[in-house]
Structures are given as structure tokens and as C-alpha cells.
Enzyme design. Structure first.
Site, mmCIF file in Angstrom:
data_model
loop_
_atom_site.group_PDB
_atom_site.id
_atom_site.type_symbol
_atom_site.label_atom_id
_atom_site.label_comp_id
_atom_site.label_asym_id
_atom_site.label_seq_id
_atom_site.Cartn_x
_atom_site.Cartn_y
_atom_site.Cartn_z
ATOM 1 N N HIS A 71 0.819 -1.217 0.000
ATOM 2 C CA HIS A 71 0.000 0.000 0.000
ATOM 3 C C HIS A 71 0.851 1.265 0.000
ATOM 4 O O HIS A 71 0.431 2.298 -0.517
ATOM 5 C CB HIS A 71 -0.957 -0.006 1.196
ATOM 6 C CG HIS A 71 -2.146 -0.877 0.990
ATOM 7 N ND1 HIS A 71 -3.414 -0.381 0.797
ATOM 8 C CD2 HIS A 71 -2.255 -2.235 0.926
ATOM 9 C CE1 HIS A 71 -4.262 -1.384 0.631
ATOM 10 N NE2 HIS A 71 -3.578 -2.517 0.712
ATOM 11 N N GLY A 84 6.230 6.622 -4.101
ATOM 12 C CA GLY A 84 6.443 5.187 -4.082
ATOM 13 C C GLY A 84 6.748 4.679 -2.685
ATOM 14 O O GLY A 84 6.080 5.055 -1.712
ATOM 15 N N ASP A 86 8.223 5.241 0.050
ATOM 16 C CA ASP A 86 8.880 6.321 0.801
ATOM 17 C C ASP A 86 8.331 6.527 2.206
ATOM 18 O O ASP A 86 8.780 7.402 2.928
ATOM 19 C CB ASP A 86 8.787 7.638 0.028
ATOM 20 C CG ASP A 86 7.348 8.136 -0.144
ATOM 21 O OD1 ASP A 86 6.404 7.368 0.191
ATOM 22 O OD2 ASP A 86 7.161 9.276 -0.619
ATOM 23 N N SER A 88 5.209 7.450 2.914
ATOM 24 C CA SER A 88 4.201 8.518 2.978
ATOM 25 C C SER A 88 2.906 8.041 3.615
ATOM 26 O O SER A 88 2.195 8.825 4.247
ATOM 27 C CB SER A 88 3.919 9.068 1.577
ATOM 28 O OG SER A 88 3.292 8.097 0.754
ATOM 29 N N ASP A 221 2.507 -20.968 0.761
ATOM 30 C CA ASP A 221 2.476 -22.125 -0.126
ATOM 31 C C ASP A 221 1.522 -21.869 -1.291
ATOM 32 O O ASP A 221 0.935 -20.791 -1.401
ATOM 33 C CB ASP A 221 2.071 -23.390 0.636
ATOM 34 C CG ASP A 221 0.671 -23.299 1.252
ATOM 35 O OD1 ASP A 221 -0.057 -22.317 0.982
ATOM 36 O OD2 ASP A 221 0.310 -24.212 2.018
#
Length: 353
Positions: A71, A84, A86, A88, A221
Site C-alpha cells: 500500500h 512510491g 517512501d 508517505s 504455499d
């Protein structure tokens, strides 16, 4: 949310250091050694979250940390911006938690937030989220040990809205969102299927929070790739989105997006190819998550601190199985490759390609 106000006031500005390799040196703790001295700071962080956040198990804490990796990282677009991977989603949580796709992330941040703040002198929010995600994986039987690079700058702004794919999105919409950040349909199947192998529903169905997506939620798995191909029973979602949720195995739920990924012509062959191919699943998933962890980052300016990630737990699970009462006749096979060879009372699948 207890964590929200505390983190909003936190200002972090750790310097970025180019990841030049040097001779291994003893860390200040007198226990660990590191190729780069900057990695020494991470050993106590890893120990703390392993013992006190994840409690040395593949449970809710580990599942939440892995969810947060995605997310946070996916919040970047070549046209709309965003940082990206980072951090945020943690620092600008008052904005990003209003995005519908981030429903339930407040609980994850409430769990991880105190540890992020505690170790804010050692890692930035972006580094902490990706470090926690990498450590969360090695709590789970069969999950891969992925590399970790240190050096994400503190986030400058919240992610733009509508960048996180939702469970009721169409497959073309999901694939297009991932394509914008460089992911192929095969990588989408790997990262979605792999993460849902050790995950559960959160705020999708009322009163069913935490219900797993497959029969083996504590084991990384290929069971997810079987369970999702079973014919299921539909029931309404949470009422805030269009679409339904499905179940084929008692005690589990299935996301509409998973159902469609297993059946859409763009992804169905890849989905089915993972059944009982543990090595392929672990490799493809590990590569995809590491790729996610670098969205918005320049790895040439980062330090390789992979050595701080504990060893993975070797896979000791068995082959994927049909649940009691289910047979090959219950599979909605979307691809004509062999899926029919099975044996045993619970019909453990043997898939040949």
C-alpha cells in the site's frame, strides 16, 4: 487512531549514504558484523520487531506489515506523481487513510507505528516499512528471504489518490495500474497470489475481519492457487463498493479480483502454473516484492543491508490439496494444461506442465 497524531509531529531527516562495500567490521553491539557500518543500526530494529511486533510467528503482525509494503510502494504514478516506497502512508496518514483502498491500514499503522517512532533515529519511515516487510516474510514457513536496501529519503508529500488497486476493480484496470509502474501480468499474479497466501480479509465483509484467503494462512504455499479456482458461493461485500465476495472453502473468503485473475485470459495460465510449484512461487514473489520496495527509489544511491534479514524458514508444508468434499470436478479450470492428476484421501494435487 493513536498513532496518527504522534507520527504527524515527527520530523526525520536521516542522511543518505551511498552503498559502497567495505571490509566487514564488528558492529558497536560487539555481536554482529556488517559490510557497511550503516547496516549495524538495523540489527536491534530487526530483533525488536521480530520478538515484540511479530512475536516470532506468521500472524496478524506479519500479515499487516506485508500489506503495508504494497500500500505504501504502489503510491506512485508517472503522470500523477507520488514517492512510491517512501513511507508517505505513515507520515501523511491523515490524507492517505481517507483513500478507500487503504481501509483497514489504520489498524496496521497502530501496530507498527510505535516501533517506527521508537527507531526513528535509525531508519526513515520508508526504510522501516520495507525492512519490516522483509522481516515479516521470514516469519512464514516457505516464504522467500528478499534483499533489503537502505537509504529512502523521508517522504515529501502524500501519495495521490486512487493509485492502490481495489478488490472489486476489473482485471484490465488492475493490470493497467501495475503496468504504469513497470509490472507485467505475470508479476501481478505473483505478488497478489503470494501475498494472499499469508493474508486475510480486512474490512471487506462485515464481521469477517481477518478471515484467511486460503486453507493455510500461516504457510507461504501454493494452496491459494487451488482454493481460488474452486467453484464458490457468492455473498455481498461491505456495501461501500460494487461487487461480491466469494467463498469455496469453509472458514475462508475469496476476493473478486483473485477470482478474476485466476480466470481472465491475460493471467489465468500464470495463476494455474503456480499450483504445487513452490520454488517458482517463492522466486517470482520475492522478485516482485523487492521490485515494489524500490518504486520511486534509486538503488545506486542505497546501501545493501540484506545481511540484517534473518534466514528464511525452509518450506516444510505438503502439496496443495482439495478441501474435504471437493474434487477436481469443483475446479473451474480456465486453462487446458493438466490439472487432473491427484491422489490421496484429500486428493493432493500433482500438476504436470
Amino acid at each position: 487512531m493513536a498513532f496518527k497524531n504522534a507520527l504527524a509531529a515527527l520530523v526525520m531527516a536521516l542522511p543518505l549514504v551511498a552503498g559502497l562495500r567495505t571490509k566487514r567490521a564488528l558492529c558497536p553491539d560487539g555481536i554482529h558484523t556488517a559490510t557497511n557500518a550503516a547496516c549495524c543500526n538495523l540489527f536491534p530494529v530487526v530483533k525488536d520487531i521480530t520478538e515484540n511486533l511479530f512475536e516470532n510467528e506468521c500472524g496478524d503482525g506479519a500479515h499487516g506489515a506485508l500489506r503495508l509494503v504494497f500500500h505504501d510502494a504502489i503510491g506512485i504514478s508517472p503522470t500523477l506523481g507520488g514517492g512510491g516506497a517512501d513511507g508517505s502512508i505513515a507520515v501523511f496518514n491523515e490524507t492517505e487513510l481517507t483513500f478507500h483502498a487503504n481501509t483497514g491500514i489504520d489498524d496496521v499503522l497502530d501496530a507498527l507505528g510505535p516501533f517506527l517512532i521508537k527507531h526513528s533515529d535509525k531508519v526513515t519511515p520508508g526504510d522501516f516499512i520495507q525492512l519490516a516487510g522483509a522481516v515479516s516474510l521470514v516469519q512464514c514457513n516457505g516464504a522467500p528471504r528478499i534483499p533489503f536496501l537502505l537509504g529512502r529519503a523521508p517522504p515529501k508529500a502524500a501519495s495521490p489518490p486512487d493509485l492502490v488497486p481495489e478488490p472489486f476493480d476489473s482485471i484490465p484496470k488492475i493490470l493497467q495500474r501495475f503496468k504504469e509502474v513497470g509490472f507485467s501480468p505475470a508479476e501481478v499474479v505473483a505478488v497478489v497470489g503470494g501475498s494472499h497466501s499469508v493474508a486475510g480479509a480486512d474490512d471487506i465483509v462485515p464481521n469477517l475481519e481477518g478471515v484467511p484467503f486460503d486453507q493455510t494462512p500461516d504457510v507461504f504455499d501454493t494452496q491459494i492457487f487451488v482454493d481460488v479456482q474452486l467453484r464458490g458461493t457468492m455473498f455481498p461485500g461491505n456495501g461501500t463498493t460494487e461487487g461480491e465476495v466469494e467463498t469455496a472453502v469453509p472458514g475462508t473468503v475469496r476476493l473478486q479480483s483473485d477470482h478474476l485473475l485466476a480466470r481472465d485470459p491475460a493471467t489465468n495460465c500464470e495463476w494455474q502454473s503456480f499450483v504445487n510449484n513452490q520454488a517458482k512461487m517463492a522466486k517470482a514473489f520475492g522478485d516482485a516484492v523487492f521490485k515494489l520496495s524500490l518504486l520511486g527509489q534509486d538503488p545506486r544511491k542505497m546501501i545493501d543491508c540484506s545481511e540484517v534479514i534473518p534466514k528464511a524458514i525452509p518450506f516444510t508444508g505438503g502439496p496443495a490439496t482439495f478441501p474435504p468434499g471437493k474434487t477436481i470436478k469443483d475446479i473451474e479450470q480456465a486453462v487446458s494444461v493438466p490439472f487432473e492428476k491427484y491422489h490421496g484421501r484429500r486428493e493432493a494435487l500433482i500438476v504436470e506442465y
